[in-house]
Design a protein around this motif. Sequence first.
Motif, PDB file in Angstrom:
ATOM      1  N   ALA A 103       0.859  -1.182   0.000  1.00 30.15           N
ATOM      2  CA  ALA A 103       0.000   0.000   0.000  1.00 30.15           C
ATOM      3  C   ALA A 103       0.893   1.228   0.000  1.00 30.15           C
ATOM      4  O   ALA A 103       2.009   1.188   0.537  1.00 30.15           O
ATOM      5  N   ARG A 104       0.416   2.295  -0.595  1.00 32.99           N
ATOM      6  CA  ARG A 104       1.139   3.571  -0.601  1.00 32.99           C
ATOM      7  C   ARG A 104       0.264   4.621   0.072  1.00 32.99           C
ATOM      8  O   ARG A 104      -0.927   4.708  -0.209  1.00 32.99           O
ATOM      9  N   VAL A 105       0.894   5.381   0.966  1.00 35.32           N
ATOM     10  CA  VAL A 105       0.154   6.367   1.759  1.00 35.32           C
ATOM     11  C   VAL A 105       0.929   7.676   1.749  1.00 35.32           C
ATOM     12  O   VAL A 105       2.161   7.675   1.871  1.00 35.32           O
ATOM     13  N   ASP A 106       0.202   8.783   1.612  1.00 37.36           N
ATOM     14  CA  ASP A 106       0.857  10.093   1.682  1.00 37.36           C
ATOM     15  C   ASP A 106       1.618  10.216   2.994  1.00 37.36           C
ATOM     16  O   ASP A 106       1.142   9.767   4.049  1.00 37.36           O
ATOM     17  N   VAL A 107       2.774  10.853   2.932  1.00 37.93           N
ATOM     18  CA  VAL A 107       3.659  10.984   4.093  1.00 37.93           C
ATOM     19  C   VAL A 107       2.908  11.503   5.317  1.00 37.93           C
ATOM     20  O   VAL A 107       3.055  10.983   6.416  1.00 37.93           O
ATOM     21  N   GLY A 108       2.076  12.503   5.179  1.00 33.99           N
ATOM     22  CA  GLY A 108       1.415  13.130   6.321  1.00 33.99           C
ATOM     23  C   GLY A 108       0.127  12.478   6.791  1.00 33.99           C
ATOM     24  O   GLY A 108      -0.504  12.956   7.731  1.00 33.99           O
ATOM     25  N   ASN A 109      -0.272  11.374   6.191  1.00 36.42           N
ATOM     26  CA  ASN A 109      -1.539  10.736   6.545  1.00 36.42           C
ATOM     27  C   ASN A 109      -1.331   9.762   7.713  1.00 36.42           C
ATOM     28  O   ASN A 109      -1.349   8.542   7.551  1.00 36.42           O
ATOM     29  N   GLU A 110      -1.143  10.309   8.888  1.00 36.72           N
ATOM     30  CA  GLU A 110      -0.837   9.490  10.064  1.00 36.72           C
ATOM     31  C   GLU A 110      -1.917   8.464  10.414  1.00 36.72           C
ATOM     32  O   GLU A 110      -1.592   7.336  10.780  1.00 36.72           O
ATOM     33  N   PRO A 111      -3.216   8.802  10.305  1.00 35.18           N
ATOM     34  CA  PRO A 111      -4.208   7.766  10.618  1.00 35.18           C
ATOM     35  C   PRO A 111      -4.068   6.532   9.715  1.00 35.18           C
ATOM     36  O   PRO A 111      -4.209   5.403  10.179  1.00 35.18           O
ATOM     37  N   SER A 112      -3.765   6.752   8.444  1.00 31.83           N
ATOM     38  CA  SER A 112      -3.607   5.621   7.537  1.00 31.83           C
ATOM     39  C   SER A 112      -2.325   4.842   7.834  1.00 31.83           C
ATOM     40  O   SER A 112      -2.301   3.612   7.739  1.00 31.83           O
ATOM     41  N   HIS A 113      -1.265   5.537   8.229  1.00 31.53           N
ATOM     42  CA  HIS A 113      -0.032   4.838   8.627  1.00 31.53           C
ATOM     43  C   HIS A 113      -0.309   3.938   9.833  1.00 31.53           C
ATOM     44  O   HIS A 113       0.125   2.782   9.870  1.00 31.53           O
ATOM     45  N   ARG A 114      -1.053   4.456  10.815  1.00 32.84           N
ATOM     46  CA  ARG A 114      -1.379   3.649  12.000  1.00 32.84           C
ATOM     47  C   ARG A 114      -2.259   2.455  11.634  1.00 32.84           C
ATOM     48  O   ARG A 114      -2.074   1.353  12.142  1.00 32.84           O
ATOM     49  N   LEU A 115      -3.212   2.671  10.723  1.00 31.60           N
ATOM     50  CA  LEU A 115      -4.097   1.600  10.295  1.00 31.60           C
ATOM     51  C   LEU A 115      -3.287   0.452   9.687  1.00 31.60           C
ATOM     52  O   LEU A 115      -3.484  -0.711  10.042  1.00 31.60           O
ATOM     53  N   LEU A 116      -2.373   0.772   8.785  1.00 28.34           N
ATOM     54  CA  LEU A 116      -1.569  -0.275   8.149  1.00 28.34           C
ATOM     55  C   LEU A 116      -0.670  -0.982   9.161  1.00 28.34           C
ATOM     56  O   LEU A 116      -0.527  -2.208   9.121  1.00 28.34           O
ATOM     57  N   ALA A 117      -0.086  -0.235  10.074  1.00 27.58           N
ATOM     58  CA  ALA A 117       0.761  -0.852  11.107  1.00 27.58           C
ATOM     59  C   ALA A 117      -0.064  -1.815  11.960  1.00 27.58           C
ATOM     60  O   ALA A 117       0.409  -2.907  12.304  1.00 27.58           O
ATOM     61  N   ARG A 118      -1.303  -1.448  12.297  1.00 28.05           N
ATOM     62  CA  ARG A 118      -2.181  -2.341  13.076  1.00 28.05           C
ATOM     63  C   ARG A 118      -2.444  -3.651  12.337  1.00 28.05           C
ATOM     64  O   ARG A 118      -2.677  -4.685  12.955  1.00 28.05           O
ATOM     65  N   HIS A 119      -2.422  -3.596  11.018  1.00 28.15           N
ATOM     66  CA  HIS A 119      -2.675  -4.794  10.211  1.00 28.15           C
ATOM     67  C   HIS A 119      -1.397  -5.538   9.853  1.00 28.15           C
ATOM     68  O   HIS A 119      -1.413  -6.424   8.997  1.00 28.15           O
ATOM     69  N   GLY A 120      -0.293  -5.197  10.507  1.00 30.29           N
ATOM     70  CA  GLY A 120       0.932  -5.948  10.303  1.00 30.29           C
ATOM     71  C   GLY A 120       1.772  -5.526   9.120  1.00 30.29           C
ATOM     72  O   GLY A 120       2.714  -6.223   8.744  1.00 30.29           O
ATOM     73  N   PHE A 121       1.460  -4.401   8.519  1.00 29.46           N
ATOM     74  CA  PHE A 121       2.297  -3.872   7.440  1.00 29.46           C
ATOM     75  C   PHE A 121       3.547  -3.252   8.056  1.00 29.46           C
ATOM     76  O   PHE A 121       3.515  -2.769   9.192  1.00 29.46           O
ATOM     77  N   GLU A 122       4.611  -3.242   7.282  1.00 30.79           N
ATOM     78  CA  GLU A 122       5.853  -2.591   7.695  1.00 30.79           C
ATOM     79  C   GLU A 122       6.248  -1.565   6.645  1.00 30.79           C
ATOM     80  O   GLU A 122       6.045  -1.791   5.448  1.00 30.79           O
ATOM     81  N   ARG A 123       6.812  -0.460   7.127  1.00 32.24           N
ATOM     82  CA  ARG A 123       7.301   0.565   6.188  1.00 32.24           C
ATOM     83  C   ARG A 123       8.403  -0.024   5.323  1.00 32.24           C
ATOM     84  O   ARG A 123       9.268  -0.742   5.804  1.00 32.24           O
ATOM     85  N   ASP A 124       8.353   0.330   4.031  1.00 26.87           N
ATOM     86  CA  ASP A 124       9.331  -0.197   3.086  1.00 26.87           C
ATOM     87  C   ASP A 124       9.908   0.932   2.235  1.00 26.87           C
ATOM     88  O   ASP A 124      10.146   0.760   1.054  1.00 26.87           O
ATOM     89  N   GLY A 125      10.068   2.093   2.848  1.00 27.30           N
ATOM     90  CA  GLY A 125      10.695   3.199   2.142  1.00 27.30           C
ATOM     91  C   GLY A 125       9.726   4.290   1.751  1.00 27.30           C
ATOM     92  O   GLY A 125       8.509   4.151   1.869  1.00 27.30           O
ATOM     93  N   THR A 126      10.310   5.372   1.283  1.00 30.80           N
ATOM     94  CA  THR A 126       9.548   6.536   0.863  1.00 30.80           C
ATOM     95  C   THR A 126       9.882   6.848  -0.584  1.00 30.80           C
ATOM     96  O   THR A 126      11.047   6.774  -0.993  1.00 30.80           O
ATOM     97  N   ASP A 127       8.866   7.179  -1.343  1.00 29.25           N
ATOM     98  CA  ASP A 127       9.032   7.560  -2.740  1.00 29.25           C
ATOM     99  C   ASP A 127       8.349   8.900  -2.924  1.00 29.25           C
ATOM    100  O   ASP A 127       7.126   8.972  -3.040  1.00 29.25           O
ATOM    101  N   GLY A 128       9.157   9.964  -2.895  1.00 30.82           N
ATOM    102  CA  GLY A 128       8.572  11.298  -2.999  1.00 30.82           C
ATOM    103  C   GLY A 128       7.714  11.609  -1.796  1.00 30.82           C
ATOM    104  O   GLY A 128       8.181  11.567  -0.660  1.00 30.82           O
TER     105      GLY A 128
END
Length: 153
Positions: free
Chosen positions: A114-139
């Motif tokens: 999944a790709r999420v805008d850098v500043g979209n903290e609620p979506s970052h938390r949602l993905l982390a809750r589902h076991g996703f891990e950050r895999d870098g930033t692209d722009g």
Amino acid sequence: MVRLVPVSQDLARAVFSGDLSVVDAVPGWPHADTFDALRPVAISGGEGTFLVVEEESGRVVGECGWFGPPDDAGEAEIGYGLAAPSRGRGHGTAAVAALLDWVERQPGVRRVTARVDVGNEPSHRLLARHGFERDGTDGDQVRWVRDNRTNGT
């Protein structure tokens, strides 16, 4: 809390053309990203795009889906969006859980991204809750990954 309803080509075409009489939706839906999500279905059909329907009211609160079958490496990218008034109520968490259940049962899926805008903290938390891990930033977007848990790959 929510259920996913597959989007047919006819429904996508109706919503895309502005005919909202085909759905009972909350205020704020469709939102700006809805049209990007429904465009491929309206043009060529296919499966894997869903309306997010609130169980209690039966109203559409958003949409979610994948960007298509997995690539040669077995990666399938997902996306999701909710009408602003429906955010912060657990609907996104429930919708992504249901979407992951569907995606991870599809043939060849080894990893979900999944790709999420850098500043979209609620979506970052949602993905982390589902076991996703950050895999870098692209722009201005962060890439998240999760190995398929259903197929054991």
